[in-house]
Design an enzyme around this catalytic site. Structure first.
Site, mmCIF file in Angstrom:
data_model
loop_
_atom_site.group_PDB
_atom_site.id
_atom_site.type_symbol
_atom_site.label_atom_id
_atom_site.label_comp_id
_atom_site.label_asym_id
_atom_site.label_seq_id
_atom_site.Cartn_x
_atom_site.Cartn_y
_atom_site.Cartn_z
ATOM 1 N N HIS A 195 60.703 30.227 6.713
ATOM 2 C CA HIS A 195 59.650 29.221 6.900
ATOM 3 C C HIS A 195 59.715 28.606 8.300
ATOM 4 C CE1 HIS A 195 62.315 25.657 6.277
ATOM 5 N NE2 HIS A 195 62.901 26.383 5.329
ATOM 6 N N ASP A 242 58.548 25.518 9.384
ATOM 7 C CA ASP A 242 58.697 24.074 9.574
ATOM 8 C C ASP A 242 60.153 23.655 9.482
ATOM 9 O OD1 ASP A 242 58.552 24.798 6.819
ATOM 10 O OD2 ASP A 242 58.273 22.701 6.279
ATOM 11 N N GLU A 268 57.200 24.490 4.060
ATOM 12 C CA GLU A 268 58.133 24.717 2.956
ATOM 13 C C GLU A 268 58.803 23.412 2.544
ATOM 14 O OE1 GLU A 268 62.215 25.630 1.252
ATOM 15 O OE2 GLU A 268 61.648 24.486 3.047
#
Length: 486
Positions: A77, A79, A146
């Site tokens: 992910h 982020d 996420e």
């Protein structure tokens, strides 16, 4: 600082990670990193897809002779959790992470590092870049948001992936292969309050709790560290039982999946009762320090006078709030019967924030048993409903049921043993991984999760162990070679 990191091995992985540290990518603000990854794929001349949620999928053909291998998807992910120490001047939406080498680790200056999940993303980038690594058909899936509810994974549509195997690179202990994870549920109460005139013959004080270690509300919950929201409210509850205190505002924690390290409230105390109020705070401070002496060594409690406010939260709401927060559970609720040492069910009283006539509370329940997760959410909701709050349950996501007969597990066990001379530990993780969600639309995927050693994710103490990054990379490369044919 950047020069030190760029000299670490494997150099290309650390170079990619450094580039990620220079791009602001807190959850909810990922346009720049999505644009970066999309351009990265297109510049390599690879098929690159961006979906409606901002997820980026980059597809790379097999190297010569590996065309008949099963297709794999490497998943991570984009982020990161934005947490910083109090007093650290940093804007996660604008400033690059100041990463540096500290002994055997890489960490950041007063903020989260973003190794969760920057290491997994950087490794996938390396595979896509390489002309030397042998592999079958590859897809790299980079998901968004996420950390704030697995938004990208939830929005991933069927039919975008062709893979038969998924390698999730978002776990945080090298030498361990994960085949299961906990599901999650948010229980978020809201109090509505009226403003009343502040009492006369009183002074206002900011009561602030700080210095707690915090950490990941799943991975670190079993460490039984202090929760700043619970410590602050313990003092407010005790004082409200015998004194005429009032609260103007209260704020604690910032993210649903981070154990709160700091909390504060503006408390109005009658002039004649300040001595008693201070004695209550001091007594509870000493009690908490004693109770948590083995896990918290820097608890700080501060009271300082501040300007007198014009209004306070109405007394009925204040009383209901402190009683509900006092009764709200936090921490480990049950250990797993199926796997020794694994937390089955837990809850994190994460955020308390008063603003514009509302007091918003966020809590996150985790469990590898969906019914236990739902029961705990209902239990917490009942506490707040009794106190007159509106309760919202949202953000639910499923766990990932372990499959000890997984073919990719057997492959990676053999690869690890051959490469490092020992058998990896097989575990489930008390944290949310995107695997469970992705499997809803791709139920045929054979999945596993692994990664380098990352300590204290979701806190400003986050750090990644340098030596394990090399082992993580070597395991990935050897696994790609060992993927079986279709």
């Amino acid at each position: 600082m950047s020069k030190e990191i760029k000299q670490l091995e494997p150099k290309q992985l650390w170079e990619n990670f450094y580039q990620l540290t220079q791009i602001p990518r807190p959850s909810g603000t990922q346009d720049k990193v999505v644009e970066f990854i999309e351009k990265f794929g297109k510049d390599l001349g690879l098929e690159t897809i961006k979906d409606k949620a901002g997820n980026v999928i980059i597809k790379k053909p097999a190297t010569k002779g590996y065309e008949n291998k099963k297709t794999i998807v490497m998943q991570g992910h984009l982020d990161m959790v934005p947490q910083k120490n109090s007093g650290t001047d940093f804007d996660f939406e604008k400033d690059p992470i100041e990463a540096y080498v500290e002994g055997e680790w890489v960490t950041a200056n007063g903020t989260t590092l973003g190794a969760d999940n920057g290491m997994g993303v950087a490794a996938a980038m390396c595979v896509l870049q390489s002309n030397e690594i042998e592999h079958g058909p590859i897809e790299a899936l980079f998901t968004t948001d996420e950390e704030t509810g697995m938004v990208g994974a939830n929005a991933l549509e069927p039919g975008l992936l062709d893979a038969e195997i998924l390698l999730n690179m978002d776990s945080e202990d090298e030498g361990e292969l994960y085949i299961g994870c906990a599901g999650g549920l948010e229980t978020n109460p809201v109090f509505h309050y009226k403003e009343e005139s502040a009492p006369s013959n009183a002074k206002a004080y900011i009561l602030e709790i700080g210095g707690l270690k915090g950490g990941h509300s799943g991975l670190d919950i079993a460490l039984q560290r202090g929760n700043a929201n619970k410590v602050l409210n313990r003092m407010l509850w005790k004082a409200s039982k015998t004194l005429d205190i009032r609260i103007t505002d209260i704020v604690g924690g910032s993210l649903r999946n981070a154990i709160p390290r700091e909390a504060k409230a503006t408390v109005v105390v009658p002039d004649t009762q300040y001595g008693e109020f201070k004695a209550i705070v001091d007594d509870i401070t000493e009690a908490v320090k004693g109770e948590l002496s083995m896990v918290e060594d820097n608890i700080n409690v501060d009271i300082k006078e501040t300007d007198m406010p014009n209004t306070v939260i109405d007394k009925k709401t204040m009383d209901n709030l402190v009683r509900a927060l006092y009764g709200c559970p936090h921490g480990v609720m049950r250990m797993s019967d199926a796997m020794e040492g694994l937390v089955e069910t837990s809850t994190n009283l994460a955020v308390v924030n008063s603003e514009d006539g509302k007091i918003n509370i966020q809590s996150l329940q985790r469990s590898s048993v969906d019914t236990a997760k739902e029961d705990l959410g209902n239990m917490i909701g009942s506490v707040f409903e009794l106190a007159g709050a509106e309760v919202i349950h949202e953000g639910a996501y499923p766990g990932w049921k372990p499959n000890p007969d997984s073919p990719i597990l057997q492959t990676m066990k053999e690869v690890y043993n051959k490469k490092f001379g020992k058998t990896p530990e097989i575990k489930a993780i008390h944290a949310g991984l995107e695997t469970g969600i992705i499997s809803q639309n791709y139920p045929h995927l054979d999945m596993i999760s692994f990664g380098p050693t990352i300590s204290f994710p979701h806190s400003p103490d986050e750090k990644v162990h340098i030596g394990t990054v090399q082992k993580f990379w070597d395991l990935l490369v050897e696994t790609l070679k060992a993927i079986p044919e279709k």
